[in-house]
Design a protein around this motif. Structure first.
Motif, PDB file in Angstrom:
ATOM      1  N   LEU A 114      47.297  95.578   3.670  1.00  0.00           N
ATOM      2  CA  LEU A 114      45.745  95.592   4.008  1.00  0.00           C
ATOM      3  C   LEU A 114      45.078  95.853   5.185  1.00  0.00           C
ATOM      4  O   LEU A 114      44.028  96.434   5.172  1.00  0.00           O
ATOM      5  N   ALA A 115      45.949  95.580   6.161  1.00  0.00           N
ATOM      6  CA  ALA A 115      45.521  95.964   7.639  1.00  0.00           C
ATOM      7  C   ALA A 115      45.151  97.618   7.582  1.00  0.00           C
ATOM      8  O   ALA A 115      44.261  97.995   8.322  1.00  0.00           O
ATOM      9  N   SER A 116      46.328  98.134   7.148  1.00  0.00           N
ATOM     10  CA  SER A 116      46.261  99.752   6.965  1.00  0.00           C
ATOM     11  C   SER A 116      44.955 100.280   6.497  1.00  0.00           C
ATOM     12  O   SER A 116      44.319 101.104   6.860  1.00  0.00           O
ATOM     13  N   ILE A 117      44.586  99.748   5.305  1.00  0.00           N
ATOM     14  CA  ILE A 117      43.485 100.033   4.533  1.00  0.00           C
ATOM     15  C   ILE A 117      42.238  99.965   5.295  1.00  0.00           C
ATOM     16  O   ILE A 117      41.365 100.965   5.222  1.00  0.00           O
ATOM     17  N   LEU A 118      42.183  98.638   6.052  1.00  0.00           N
ATOM     18  CA  LEU A 118      40.845  98.369   6.637  1.00  0.00           C
ATOM     19  C   LEU A 118      40.689  99.369   7.921  1.00  0.00           C
ATOM     20  O   LEU A 118      39.640  99.819   8.309  1.00  0.00           O
ATOM     21  N   MET A 119      41.796  99.584   8.813  1.00  0.00           N
ATOM     22  CA  MET A 119      41.756 100.503   9.904  1.00  0.00           C
ATOM     23  C   MET A 119      41.555 101.860   9.538  1.00  0.00           C
ATOM     24  O   MET A 119      40.994 102.649  10.356  1.00  0.00           O
ATOM     25  N   ALA A 120      42.039 102.271   8.346  1.00  0.00           N
ATOM     26  CA  ALA A 120      42.006 103.996   7.978  1.00  0.00           C
ATOM     27  C   ALA A 120      40.789 104.055   7.118  1.00  0.00           C
ATOM     28  O   ALA A 120      40.421 105.171   6.605  1.00  0.00           O
ATOM     29  N   ALA A 121      40.225 102.788   6.867  1.00  0.00           N
ATOM     30  CA  ALA A 121      38.730 103.111   5.681  1.00  0.00           C
ATOM     31  C   ALA A 121      37.672 104.099   6.252  1.00  0.00           C
ATOM     32  O   ALA A 121      37.289 104.844   5.622  1.00  0.00           O
ATOM     33  N   PRO A 122      37.471 104.350   7.516  1.00  0.00           N
ATOM     34  CA  PRO A 122      36.496 105.456   7.901  1.00  0.00           C
ATOM     35  C   PRO A 122      37.042 106.767   7.684  1.00  0.00           C
ATOM     36  O   PRO A 122      36.109 107.633   7.669  1.00  0.00           O
ATOM     37  N   PHE A 130      54.309 102.008   1.375  1.00  0.00           N
ATOM     38  CA  PHE A 130      53.347 101.410   0.515  1.00  0.00           C
ATOM     39  C   PHE A 130      53.634 101.884  -0.835  1.00  0.00           C
ATOM     40  O   PHE A 130      53.119 101.616  -1.828  1.00  0.00           O
ATOM     41  N   VAL A 131      54.277 103.070  -1.080  1.00  0.00           N
ATOM     42  CA  VAL A 131      54.500 103.803  -2.103  1.00  0.00           C
ATOM     43  C   VAL A 131      55.402 102.849  -3.054  1.00  0.00           C
ATOM     44  O   VAL A 131      55.521 102.527  -4.257  1.00  0.00           O
ATOM     45  N   TYR A 132      56.488 102.431  -2.172  1.00  0.00           N
ATOM     46  CA  TYR A 132      57.609 101.425  -2.806  1.00  0.00           C
ATOM     47  C   TYR A 132      56.816 100.061  -3.240  1.00  0.00           C
ATOM     48  O   TYR A 132      57.113  99.728  -4.219  1.00  0.00           O
ATOM     49  N   TYR A 133      55.962  99.644  -2.655  1.00  0.00           N
ATOM     50  CA  TYR A 133      54.985  98.365  -2.653  1.00  0.00           C
ATOM     51  C   TYR A 133      54.511  98.464  -4.016  1.00  0.00           C
ATOM     52  O   TYR A 133      54.148  97.421  -4.931  1.00  0.00           O
ATOM     53  N   PHE A 134      53.935  99.571  -4.284  1.00  0.00           N
ATOM     54  CA  PHE A 134      53.050  99.845  -5.550  1.00  0.00           C
ATOM     55  C   PHE A 134      54.021  99.910  -6.840  1.00  0.00           C
ATOM     56  O   PHE A 134      53.316 100.253  -7.759  1.00  0.00           O
ATOM     57  N   THR A 135      55.329  99.830  -6.720  1.00  0.00           N
ATOM     58  CA  THR A 135      56.181 100.003  -7.783  1.00  0.00           C
ATOM     59  C   THR A 135      57.068  98.981  -8.069  1.00  0.00           C
ATOM     60  O   THR A 135      57.975  98.825  -8.491  1.00  0.00           O
ATOM     61  N   THR A 136      56.524  97.793  -7.296  1.00  0.00           N
ATOM     62  CA  THR A 136      57.337  96.604  -7.348  1.00  0.00           C
ATOM     63  C   THR A 136      56.535  95.298  -8.027  1.00  0.00           C
ATOM     64  O   THR A 136      55.429  95.719  -8.426  1.00  0.00           O
ATOM     65  N   SER A 137      57.181  94.182  -8.090  1.00  0.00           N
ATOM     66  CA  SER A 137      56.270  93.211  -8.586  1.00  0.00           C
ATOM     67  C   SER A 137      55.450  92.401  -7.558  1.00  0.00           C
ATOM     68  O   SER A 137      54.860  91.391  -7.909  1.00  0.00           O
ATOM     69  N   TYR A 138      55.561  92.797  -6.241  1.00  0.00           N
ATOM     70  CA  TYR A 138      54.777  92.159  -5.299  1.00  0.00           C
ATOM     71  C   TYR A 138      53.154  92.298  -5.662  1.00  0.00           C
ATOM     72  O   TYR A 138      52.894  93.140  -6.091  1.00  0.00           O
ATOM     73  N   LEU A 139      52.742  91.092  -5.080  1.00  0.00           N
ATOM     74  CA  LEU A 139      51.180  91.134  -5.567  1.00  0.00           C
ATOM     75  C   LEU A 139      50.297  91.942  -4.967  1.00  0.00           C
ATOM     76  O   LEU A 139      48.887  91.651  -5.337  1.00  0.00           O
ATOM     77  N   GLU A 140      50.427  92.397  -3.876  1.00  0.00           N
ATOM     78  CA  GLU A 140      49.281  93.278  -3.173  1.00  0.00           C
ATOM     79  C   GLU A 140      48.733  94.107  -3.658  1.00  0.00           C
ATOM     80  O   GLU A 140      47.365  94.544  -3.369  1.00  0.00           O
ATOM     81  N   PRO A 141      49.053  95.108  -4.577  1.00  0.00           N
ATOM     82  CA  PRO A 141      48.599  96.361  -5.011  1.00  0.00           C
ATOM     83  C   PRO A 141      46.962  96.260  -5.562  1.00  0.00           C
ATOM     84  O   PRO A 141      46.179  96.738  -5.308  1.00  0.00           O
ATOM     85  N   TRP A 142      46.925  95.186  -6.515  1.00  0.00           N
ATOM     86  CA  TRP A 142      45.595  95.094  -6.895  1.00  0.00           C
ATOM     87  C   TRP A 142      44.670  94.395  -5.990  1.00  0.00           C
ATOM     88  O   TRP A 142      43.474  94.716  -6.104  1.00  0.00           O
ATOM     89  N   ALA A 143      44.847  93.548  -5.137  1.00  0.00           N
ATOM     90  CA  ALA A 143      44.354  93.088  -4.060  1.00  0.00           C
ATOM     91  C   ALA A 143      43.810  94.211  -3.323  1.00  0.00           C
ATOM     92  O   ALA A 143      42.795  94.361  -2.646  1.00  0.00           O
ATOM     93  N   ALA A 144      44.819  95.160  -3.071  1.00  0.00           N
ATOM     94  CA  ALA A 144      44.767  96.247  -2.021  1.00  0.00           C
ATOM     95  C   ALA A 144      43.472  97.353  -2.684  1.00  0.00           C
ATOM     96  O   ALA A 144      42.740  97.601  -1.831  1.00  0.00           O
ATOM     97  N   VAL A 145      43.563  97.678  -3.757  1.00  0.00           N
ATOM     98  CA  VAL A 145      42.594  98.424  -4.325  1.00  0.00           C
ATOM     99  C   VAL A 145      41.305  97.799  -4.547  1.00  0.00           C
ATOM    100  O   VAL A 145      40.241  98.558  -4.186  1.00  0.00           O
ATOM    101  N   LEU A 146      41.078  96.485  -4.536  1.00  0.00           N
ATOM    102  CA  LEU A 146      39.832  95.931  -4.709  1.00  0.00           C
ATOM    103  C   LEU A 146      39.383  95.714  -3.112  1.00  0.00           C
ATOM    104  O   LEU A 146      38.109  96.006  -3.109  1.00  0.00           O
ATOM    105  N   ILE A 147      40.059  95.626  -2.131  1.00  0.00           N
ATOM    106  CA  ILE A 147      39.619  95.604  -0.651  1.00  0.00           C
ATOM    107  C   ILE A 147      39.488  96.991  -0.133  1.00  0.00           C
ATOM    108  O   ILE A 147      38.134  97.310   0.316  1.00  0.00           O
ATOM    109  N   LEU A 148      40.127  98.074  -1.049  1.00  0.00           N
ATOM    110  CA  LEU A 148      39.545  99.497  -0.675  1.00  0.00           C
ATOM    111  C   LEU A 148      38.349  99.731  -1.052  1.00  0.00           C
ATOM    112  O   LEU A 148      37.684 100.588  -0.543  1.00  0.00           O
ATOM    113  N   THR A 149      38.195  99.316  -2.362  1.00  0.00           N
ATOM    114  CA  THR A 149      36.746  99.467  -3.241  1.00  0.00           C
ATOM    115  C   THR A 149      35.680  98.925  -2.087  1.00  0.00           C
ATOM    116  O   THR A 149      34.475  99.372  -1.975  1.00  0.00           O
ATOM    117  N   ALA A 150      35.722  97.598  -1.681  1.00  0.00           N
ATOM    118  CA  ALA A 150      34.934  96.777  -0.979  1.00  0.00           C
ATOM    119  C   ALA A 150      34.529  97.414   0.333  1.00  0.00           C
ATOM    120  O   ALA A 150      33.436  97.724   0.702  1.00  0.00           O
TER     121      ALA A 150
END
Length: 423
Positions: free
Chosen positions: A414-422, A228-248
């Motif tokens: 995104l699955a890891s965010i949702l399952m670990a959200a609690p 996940f550290v790697y993906y947040f330093t690449t051009s893959y599009l998940e990071p902004w979606a991830a922080v929005l889902i984490l906030t939600a």
């Protein structure tokens, strides 16, 4: 609520108008835009502003700043260490750089129109002429963009929705002006900064919490995980979606169904950043119990839900008629119920987390189940989030095109965010 929904609806309709420009589906997208504006006009008397906000934005202090930068430290350090290195232009990295350039060319030409339209509608927001003014601005934008843009220029919003490129525009502008040797670093820096945006803007504003000790258990699990550290330093599009889902997700846990429309808007924005986020929306929407409460409240909930998913619907129509080859579909039974594939999935899980990480992940899931069982306050939200996370895993495992990427850690983000959200 009226001003929040107005701002989101205008942004949503502008984005949707862009998809309408691209779509080859004839009159359908403009008709949907008209219906959306008509819906706004029909329900505007019911969009009463709440008497008081559900959260108050906390003040940041040196301790919260320190905790925030500690959370982001692995990503920031990796970005700094690899800033001047040759980046591997394989996978989707070269594609995203091309589309970033397309987005820059497009919005560089039309930013004045979007800004002017926003100012006009802001002045008319309390007027009875708001629906008509909205239609006029949007159709001017659609007509101008359709007649003055090339098909290649608009490709940035077809295969993927394109909001990540929009978020990176200011940094990409700096990269162009300063003649950076690696323009891909604009996307990489934007994605790394998404963590700080979550900690210092999204979380305080939408959840009412500043970075404190309570954020560390989740942060150590997620933002210190090597993939996940790697993906947040690449051009893959998940990071902004991830922080929005984490906030939600955190908002749903903390506030439940209170002002649930804000949670919907966060998920809707995530869906036009990375399309798989739309699969989370049904779980979040049902967790708000939209069939309960007074009529005005139910109307607000349903309208906010429809508003949140409207841009994605427009994107889906444009993508469908554009003939994009990479579409979702159920894999054959022999590929789903396949023991070697199960072993591959388990092997990649072990490679990603390691034996200790698997044990920690299992413990997190157990905590979620225990919370859902013992805590009525968090039961509904916990069940919804864990079910949404599980569905993400099931979707990618059963998707026919994703078979070659079985167990791919990026599909688990995104699955890891949702399952670990609690946590």
């Amino acid at each position: 609520m009226r001003s929040w929904l107005f701002l989101y609806l205008f942004a949503a309709l502008t984005t949707s108008s862009l998809f309408a420009c691209i779509s080859r589906s004839g009159a359908l997208p403009p008709v949907l835009v008209v219906l959306a504006v008509a819906g706004l006009w029909a329900v505007r008397p019911h969009l009463a502003k709440e008497s008081s906000p559900s959260v108050r934005r906390p003040r940041l202090d040196p301790a919260s700043l320190g905790i925030g930068f500690l959370v982001a430290a692995p990503v920031i350090c990796l970005l700094i260490m690899t800033w001047n290195q040759e980046f591997p232009f394989v996978g989707d990295h070269d594609y995203h750089l091309i589309r970033m350039h397309n987005a820059y060319d497009f919005w560089g030409r039309y930013w004045w129109m979007a800004l002017g339209g926003a100012l006009v509608l802001w002045r008319a927001r309390k007027s009875r002429w708001l629906p008509g003014a909205t239609l006029a601005v949007l159709f001017i934008f659609m007509a101008w963009a359709r007649t003055h843009s090339t098909g290649a220029e608009l490709r940035f919003a077809i295969r993927y929705p394109g909001n990540s490129y929009f978020f990176a525009l200011p940094i990409y502008f700096i990269a162009r002006v300063a003649h950076w040797d690696a323009p891909l670093n604009a996307l990489r820096l934007s994605h790394a900064l998404s963590i700080l945006a979550w900690l210092f803007f999204l979380r305080p504003r939408f959840v009412g919490k500043k970075p404190d000790l309570s954020v560390l258990p989740f942060a150590f699990f997620f933002f210190f995980q090597k993939d996940f550290v790697y993906y947040f330093t690449t051009s893959y599009l998940e990071p902004w979606a991830a922080v929005l889902i984490l906030t939600a997700a955190e908002r749903l846990l903390v506030l439940g169904s209170r002002e649930s429309w804000k949670t919907f808007l966060l998920v809707g924005l995530a869906a036009v950043t990375k399309e798989q986020a739309i699969l989370i929306f049904p779980f979040v929407f049902l967790a708000a119990y939209p069939w309960r409460g007074p009529r005005a409240e139910r109307l607000r909930t349903w309208f906010a839900g429809l508003t949140a998913v409207f841009p994605f619907v427009m994107y889906f129509i444009a993508r469908k008629f554009a003939g994009i080859w990479r579409t979702a579909g159920l894999a054959a039974a022999k590929d789903i119920f396949n023991l070697p594939r199960v072993k591959t999935f388990a092997g990649f899980m072990l490679l990603q987390f390691g034996p200790a990480g698997i044990f920690v992940f299992a413990g997190i899931l157990a905590c979620g189940v225990y919370t859902a069982w013992k805590s009525p306050k968090y039961r509904r939200a916990t069940i919804a989030l864990m079910a949404a996370g599980l569905f993400q895993e099931v979707f990618f495992y059963t998707d026919r095109i994703s078979i070659d990427w079985t167990g791919y850690p990026r599909f688990r983000l995104l699955a890891s965010i949702l399952m670990a959200a609690p946590l």
